[in-house]
Design an enzyme around this catalytic site. Structure first.
Site, PDB file in Angstrom:
ATOM      1  N   ASP A   1      -4.248  39.266   3.109  1.00  0.00           N
ATOM      2  CA  ASP A   1      -3.720  38.832   4.406  1.00  0.00           C
ATOM      3  C   ASP A   1      -4.553  39.464   5.517  1.00  0.00           C
ATOM      4  O   ASP A   1      -4.610  40.689   5.638  1.00  0.00           O
ATOM      5  CB  ASP A   1      -2.249  39.250   4.548  1.00  0.00           C
TER       6      ASP A   1
ATOM      7  N   GLU B   1      -4.836  34.760   3.422  1.00  0.00           N
ATOM      8  CA  GLU B   1      -3.840  34.360   4.416  1.00  0.00           C
ATOM      9  C   GLU B   1      -4.366  34.633   5.823  1.00  0.00           C
ATOM     10  O   GLU B   1      -4.869  35.718   6.091  1.00  0.00           O
ATOM     11  CB  GLU B   1      -2.582  35.189   4.126  1.00  0.00           C
TER      12      GLU B   1
ATOM     13  N   ASP C   1      -0.161  31.511   8.028  1.00  0.00           N
ATOM     14  CA  ASP C   1       1.108  32.193   8.293  1.00  0.00           C
ATOM     15  C   ASP C   1       1.418  32.137   9.797  1.00  0.00           C
ATOM     16  O   ASP C   1       2.202  31.311  10.257  1.00  0.00           O
ATOM     17  CB  ASP C   1       1.005  33.647   7.789  1.00  0.00           C
TER      18      ASP C   1
ATOM     19  N   LYS D   1       8.223  31.286   7.144  1.00  0.00           N
ATOM     20  CA  LYS D   1       8.978  32.360   7.767  1.00  0.00           C
ATOM     21  C   LYS D   1      10.108  31.688   8.523  1.00  0.00           C
ATOM     22  O   LYS D   1       9.926  31.178   9.631  1.00  0.00           O
ATOM     23  CB  LYS D   1       8.087  33.201   8.692  1.00  0.00           C
TER      24      LYS D   1
ATOM     25  N   LYS E   1      -3.542  43.850   2.817  1.00  0.00           N
ATOM     26  CA  LYS E   1      -3.948  43.556   4.187  1.00  0.00           C
ATOM     27  C   LYS E   1      -5.450  43.809   4.307  1.00  0.00           C
ATOM     28  O   LYS E   1      -5.924  44.898   3.962  1.00  0.00           O
ATOM     29  CB  LYS E   1      -3.195  44.476   5.164  1.00  0.00           C
TER      30      LYS E   1
END
Ligand SMILES: [Mg+2]
Length: 353
Positions: free
Chosen positions: A189, A214, A239, A263, A164
């Site tokens: 991300d 991401e 995402d 997702k 992250k």
């Protein structure tokens, strides 16, 4: 084959995480989900899992809004209906706006039910192949612990580590961690934490050599993502921006990304997810399956999804033991040599305990 839905049951499951998961937007210490079971007239039971969070920090839905929509709206729409294919659930729910995570939980249970009535593993039922699924882990945002956590992931056999990131993070630290683990693939991300005026900070992360970055910008920032795709050498992956099929078309039209995170829950279930997969396959858009800090039922559905052609990057697939003392499925999900093996049993392939 037609199935009449005879019973739909909702059960709340609540469990603390083994250790808190710290994302840029929120720290998650405990998880509550709704386990949905759908029984058909032949007696098979299909399972789905509602993975909305407690508050609307990740998507607009919450576990409370989902419980309301499931109980008051979706369950009555499906109860005692005879359906010829699981795709029909999408049409039954067509008059209900949004609430895709609630819809997904019940829709996924129906897909599991149909696969079970057919006597087929879900991955086969949806046209996947029985390949081992590459496992991947997410390392949350405590910079001091990154190296330690990556080392642990490597030891546990994971091949892909997602870190992250946010604009204030030290790029040199990330470079040194990545250089120390040449055998691992690294994703970044950002969860939309960059803005127009921090574009040059994003360019600094381009030098880190991530396989992809991401969601650098906000959900609706198509133009900024297109600029990033054009100016960065690192692949751009979306995402949070991808909430429906039309969002993928938008990404393609605006050349706003190279890769899509699937997702299934946010998309509203299997029917929409399969449409997204087909669209991405047609346009050679890379795909991988994202996680929601979920339990084994949701993960089992996602593992089946990852068996489809074109899903080329390792997904957020960790062992049950990564988040949980005890998962809700038997056997639990284990990672061996960086892979998770698909079950050959009918439906999701795991017993729900
Ligand atoms: Mg993400």
């Amino acid at each position: 084959m037609a199935v009449t839905i005879r019973d739909i049951h909702l059960k709340t499951v609540r469990q603390p995480l083994r250790s808190p998961f710290k994302a840029v937007l929120q720290q998650v210490e405990e998880r509550e989900i709704i386990l949905v079971s759908v029984t058909g007239d032949v007696g098979d039971v299909g399972y789905g899992e509602c993975v909305a969070f407690e508050t609307p920090w990740y998507t607009e839905e919450t576990i409370t809004s989902c419980r309301f929509v499931l109980e008051q709206v979706l369950v009555p729409l499906l109860m005692n209906k005879t359906i010829g294919s699981p795709q029909e659930v999408w049409n039954l729910f067509a008059a209900v706006k949004g609430n895709r995570m609630a819809k997904a939980a019940i829709e996924m249970a129906v897909w599991d039910l149909f696969a079970k009535q057919q006597g087929e593993p879900l991955w086969k039922f949806i046209g996947g192949s029985p390949q081992p699924i590459s496992a991947g882990i997410v390392v949350a945002a405590d910079p001091l612990k990154i190296e330690e956590q990556v080392a642990l992931a490597a030891q546990s056999g994971y091949r892909r580590v997602k870190i992250k990131i946010h604009p204030d993070m030290e790029v040199a630290l990330l470079k040194s961690v990545i250089a120390a683990f040449p055998e691992l693939q690294f994703f970044a991300d950002a969860n939309g934490s960059f803005q127009k005026d921090s574009f040059n900070r994003l360019q600094a992360f381009d030098e880190v050599d991530f396989a992809l970055i991401e969601q650098p910008f906000g959900e609706r920032e198509w133009a900024l993502h297109a600029q990033a795709k054009k100016e960065l050498k690192t692949k751009i992956c979306l995402d949070e921006s991808i909430a429906c099929l039309e969002d993928v078309q938008q990404m393609i039209d605006q050349q706003a990304g190279d890769i899509v995170v699937l997702k299934m829950s946010r998309l509203g279930g299997w029917t929409e997810a399969l449409k997204v997969v087909r669209l991405c396959q047609t346009h050679s858009i890379g795909m991988w399956v994202g996680g929601m800090i979920e339990f084994g039922v949701s993960k089992a559905h996602n593992l089946a999804l990852a068996s489809l052609p074109g899903i080329v990057y390792p997904g957020d697939f960790s062992a049950s033991q990564h988040f949980w003392e005890k998962d809700i499925i038997d056997p639990e999900i284990t990672v061996e040599n960086g892979n998770i093996l698909l079950s050959n049993r009918p439906g999701i392939g795991y017993r729900v305990v």
